[in-house]
Design an enzyme around this catalytic site. Structure first.
Site, short mmCIF file in Angstrom:
data_model
loop_
_atom_site.label_atom_id
_atom_site.label_comp_id
_atom_site.label_asym_id
_atom_site.label_seq_id
_atom_site.Cartn_x
_atom_site.Cartn_y
_atom_site.Cartn_z
N ASN A 148 0.82 -1.29 0.04
CA ASN A 148 -0.04 -0.05 -0.08
C ASN A 148 0.95 1.34 0.00
O ASN A 148 2.01 1.27 0.49
CB ASN A 148 -0.92 -0.01 1.32
CG ASN A 148 -2.35 -0.87 1.03
OD1 ASN A 148 -2.54 -0.95 0.10
ND2 ASN A 148 -2.40 -1.29 2.10
N CYS A 169 -5.27 -7.20 -3.38
CA CYS A 169 -5.54 -6.85 -2.04
C CYS A 169 -6.45 -7.93 -1.44
O CYS A 169 -7.02 -8.66 -2.18
CB CYS A 169 -6.21 -5.37 -2.21
SG CYS A 169 -7.20 -4.75 -0.52
N HIS A 170 -6.61 -8.09 -0.26
CA HIS A 170 -7.40 -9.11 0.33
C HIS A 170 -8.89 -8.77 0.35
O HIS A 170 -9.73 -9.47 0.65
CB HIS A 170 -7.05 -9.13 1.78
CG HIS A 170 -5.39 -8.92 2.19
ND1 HIS A 170 -4.64 -10.02 2.02
CD2 HIS A 170 -4.68 -7.87 2.48
CE1 HIS A 170 -3.33 -9.59 2.31
NE2 HIS A 170 -3.28 -8.30 2.57
N HIS A 199 -9.81 -0.58 -1.96
CA HIS A 199 -10.27 -0.11 -0.73
C HIS A 199 -11.51 0.58 -0.78
O HIS A 199 -11.98 1.15 0.11
CB HIS A 199 -9.31 0.70 0.33
CG HIS A 199 -8.22 -0.20 0.67
ND1 HIS A 199 -7.25 0.23 1.87
CD2 HIS A 199 -7.78 -1.42 0.35
CE1 HIS A 199 -6.46 -0.55 1.99
NE2 HIS A 199 -6.79 -1.82 1.28
#
Length: 432
Positions: A148, A169-170, A199
């Site tokens: 990030n 990303c998770h 996000h």
């Protein structure tokens, strides 16, 4: 022997997940796993840990630690990136404490906002150094970025680094399981479409047997909002704007101008917003490391089960030509038609021997696109600052950040940025 290079391999727990997954995948046996980190002790720890996993799991991968980054990269087919520039002390502390002097509070500060801007500014030059090495010694490598701020760094590697990059990303793969578990809904057989920016991607469609599940999701969410819980910001955004967001409430509290406000201090308790959450996590992780080190590094019986991280599945799909679907961060080549073409977007992608192929989404709902654009504005101005080394673009990026702009005057924003630049010292390049 093909090579997979892991940069930031001293992130031992994450290396266990990602490289442990690779060693547990039959189609990925025989690869060299090249480890690189500037922290030589942590590099050695990860090498020992992975060798324990290799022997306990019977993998035929070869583990080699390098102290020369270019040699670690030489001939790599895949490069996995998980670095952090500046660490908790001093840089994360600086990112939180100086804004706090101006009355600007944050929760995570690793993606958006003033903390995200300065994390980008100190990371981008390092990433461009990686890119120069990659162009020289492994120009065809696929770069998997886990670091990030995801959208900006993925953008820079593609646009200015000349490196084929996808950001991972998770939050996409955790979105449905987390939401449905909290609401008590069975997720078996659910179909979903998720797209937006990292996000702040949106659960655009969610169905089961052709039935739209959103009415029931919103009904249950409205009931949950009557009592405190850990996901109140995202539920409130969904109830006000119509769609659920992929990343956690603590992150989204600082991505928007609605939740962390000096003139409305009651919102912090009302929406269960954990101010200074990331420094708290850092201190806890540092405190736990010695115990974890014994469990991970010196445990010759160490085991690993394949995790939900995308990396091994991407590599497996490319190596076997058996398609796999991911949520990937990739340049917006007409994929989301009401977001800027210069931005990185997070969209469904199909992976096979051809590589990572993004899918067309079209227009987001207008209110979702508008919220995304507020963060994209800051992302693009941060890139402009990093590439031109002009301080005025740092100010522009900060003044366009929704949370910062809602709390501070322009003069305070400029003064705060100047103080942050000075405090970062050698961690930042010179700005005109």
């Amino acid at each position: 022997m093909s090579k997979i290079t892991f940069i930031g391999a001293g992130s031992t727990v994450f290396a266990k997940n990602v490289l442990g997954d690779i060693m547990a995948t039959p189609a990925l046996q025989g690869f060299e796993l090249a480890l690189y980190d500037i922290d030589l002790q942590r590099l050695k720890d990860s090498e020992n840990m992975l060798n324990n996993l290799k022997h306990s799991g019977g993998s035929t991968c070869t583990i080699i630690a390098y102290t020369d980054r270019k040699e670690a990269l030489r001939g790599a087919k895949y490069v996995i990136n998980a670095i952090q520039v500046g660490g908790y002390d001093p840089c994360t502390i600086t990112d939180f404490e100086i804004p706090k002097k101006y009355g600007l509070r944050q929760t995570i500060a690793d993606t958006a906002g003033i903390g995200g801007i300065f994390r980008n500014l100190r990371t981008i030059p390092v990433m461009l150094d990686f890119a120069a090495d990659i162009r020289e010694v492994c120009p065809d490598a696929l770069f998997l970025n886990y670091t990030n701020p995801m959208a900006v760094l993925t953008n820079v590697m593609n646009t200015y680094g000349g490196v084929k990059t996808v950001g991972l990303c998770h939050s996409v793969q955790q979105c449905i399981p987390g939401l449905f578990s909290h609401l008590g809904i069975d997720q078996e057989g659910v179909q979903a479409t998720i797209a937006g920016i990292n996000h702040m991607a949106w659960l655009l469609k969610v169905t089961k047997d052709g039935k739209d599940l959103y009415p029931e999701i919103k009904r249950l969410a409205a009931e949950k909002q009557l009592e405190p819980h850990g996901d109140m910001v995202r539920y409130e955004m969904m109830l006000k704007f119509g769609y659920y967001i992929t990343e956690s409430s603590e992150h989204n509290a600082e991505y928007h101008p609605y939740f962390i406000k000096r003139n409305y201090p009651e919102l912090i308790d009302r929406f269960q917003i954990p101010l200074d959450e990331y420094p708290r996590r850092c201190v806890e992780q540092i405190g736990r490391w010695e115990q974890m080190r014994e469990e991970l590094v010196n445990n010759q019986e160490l085991k690993h089960e394949r995790s939900h991280e995308y990396a091994s599945y991407i590599l497996e799909a490319i190596e076997t030509n058996v398609p796999f679907k991911i949520g990937g961060n990739i340049m917006n080549t007409g994929l989301i038609t009401n977001l800027p073409k210069e931005a990185v977007v997070e969209v469904p992608c199909l992976v096979d021997r051809s590589g990572v192929t993004p899918t067309y989404v079209g227009d987001l709902p207008p209110q979702c696109a508008a919220l995304n654009r507020t963060n994209i504005n800051t992302q693009l101005l941060t890139i402009e600052a990093a590439i031109t080394r002009k301080k005025e673009h740092i100010y522009h990026a900060a003044m366009l950040d929704p949370h910062t702009a809602a709390e501070l005057s322009m003069d305070d924003i400029v003064n705060m940025c100047d103080e942050l630049i000075a405090a970062h010292g050698d961690w930042l390049p010179e700005y005109q």
